[in-house]
Design a protein around this motif. Sequence first.
Motif, PDB file in Angstrom:
ATOM      1  N   THR A 191       0.797  -1.224   0.000  1.00 38.78           N
ATOM      2  CA  THR A 191       0.000   0.000   0.000  1.00 38.78           C
ATOM      3  C   THR A 191       0.829   1.273   0.000  1.00 38.78           C
ATOM      4  N   PHE A 245     -10.288  -0.972   5.507  1.00 39.97           N
ATOM      5  CA  PHE A 245      -9.251  -1.527   6.373  1.00 39.97           C
ATOM      6  C   PHE A 245      -9.009  -3.024   6.215  1.00 39.97           C
ATOM      7  N   PRO A 246      -9.988  -3.842   5.796  1.00 40.03           N
ATOM      8  CA  PRO A 246      -9.629  -5.246   5.528  1.00 40.03           C
ATOM      9  C   PRO A 246      -8.517  -5.385   4.497  1.00 40.03           C
ATOM     10  N   LEU A 248      -6.335  -2.613   3.742  1.00 40.58           N
ATOM     11  CA  LEU A 248      -5.195  -1.843   4.245  1.00 40.58           C
ATOM     12  C   LEU A 248      -4.439  -2.606   5.330  1.00 40.58           C
ATOM     13  N   ASN A 249      -5.161  -3.399   6.121  1.00 45.53           N
ATOM     14  CA  ASN A 249      -4.514  -4.137   7.208  1.00 45.53           C
ATOM     15  C   ASN A 249      -3.647  -5.287   6.698  1.00 45.53           C
ATOM     16  N   LEU A 250      -3.809  -5.639   5.437  1.00 46.24           N
ATOM     17  CA  LEU A 250      -2.993  -6.701   4.854  1.00 46.24           C
ATOM     18  C   LEU A 250      -1.782  -6.157   4.108  1.00 46.24           C
ATOM     19  N   SER A 251      -1.513  -4.881   4.290  1.00 43.43           N
ATOM     20  CA  SER A 251      -0.393  -4.257   3.577  1.00 43.43           C
ATOM     21  C   SER A 251       0.900  -5.031   3.810  1.00 43.43           C
TER      22      SER A 251
END
Length: 296
Positions: A191, A245-246, A248-251
Amino acid sequence: MRVLLTGATGFIGRHVLDALQQRGIDTLTLGRHRPPGDGGFIQADLLHDDLALRLKGCEASHLLHLAWYTEPGQFWHSPLNTDWQRASQRLAQAFIAQGGQHLVAAGSCAEYDWSLGLCCEDETALNPASLYGQAKNATRLQYETLCHRHQVRLAWGRVFFPYGQGEPVGKLLPSVRDALLGQRPAFAINTEARRDYIHVSDVAAAFLTLLTSPAQGAYNIGSGQPVRLAELIKHMAEELNQDPFPLLNLSVDRQDEPPLITADINKLTKLSWCCHTPLEKGIRAFKLKNLNPHIN
């Protein structure tokens, strides 16, 4: 002026054909399948047919060559790239043999050394890491030699990251859209990486500029305004009223991916071309036109 257009049924080609028709430019399309509309059409398999025979008597003054193998996730290292390199050479030879005088072709930002970030046509090293980029660059070199020999004008448009209506499933924006809507699992994205996204309508306008001007040489076709992929995800999520965020949180920070790939577009803007579609507007139109097939 009569234009011979390849790739007219592809993602970029459909928009280019629309732009040519809106300008009232006499256009022949060349390919396996006839595109929508009433324009002239030459049916041919570019990889296998005798193109000199197919083009005999077509009287095209300009060639706009967009066709290539672009299956998402497959094209980077496919052996079909070398097939398309050979086909592109035969196409140019056939075009020139029937009297063609102006050749414009789609190159790629993948021809550059991506470790350098900012890509400038006359300064940045050409060091493609993929077979796709290598085949595109080799095609350009062949075209330069052929066009110089026959005194044919050549403009080579290096496309960066196009998006918009008709973008193939499997590319980043359709995949982000589907993940945000729960239609596919969320997936890891770098990201923080910045990429030069350009709306497909602006890409089409750039190719028309190269086609209708005395342009020669290589030209970057990008926005010149790289965007963080995190911001791209947020823009799409906002348009869809979904939680980003699901994703973005896996960036993930992939060390093998360059942090920045963007175009220096000064050379193209000197031809009186500019981007007309900001990213936010482009994503809004992309979202609407891809989610609802009844919206034109």
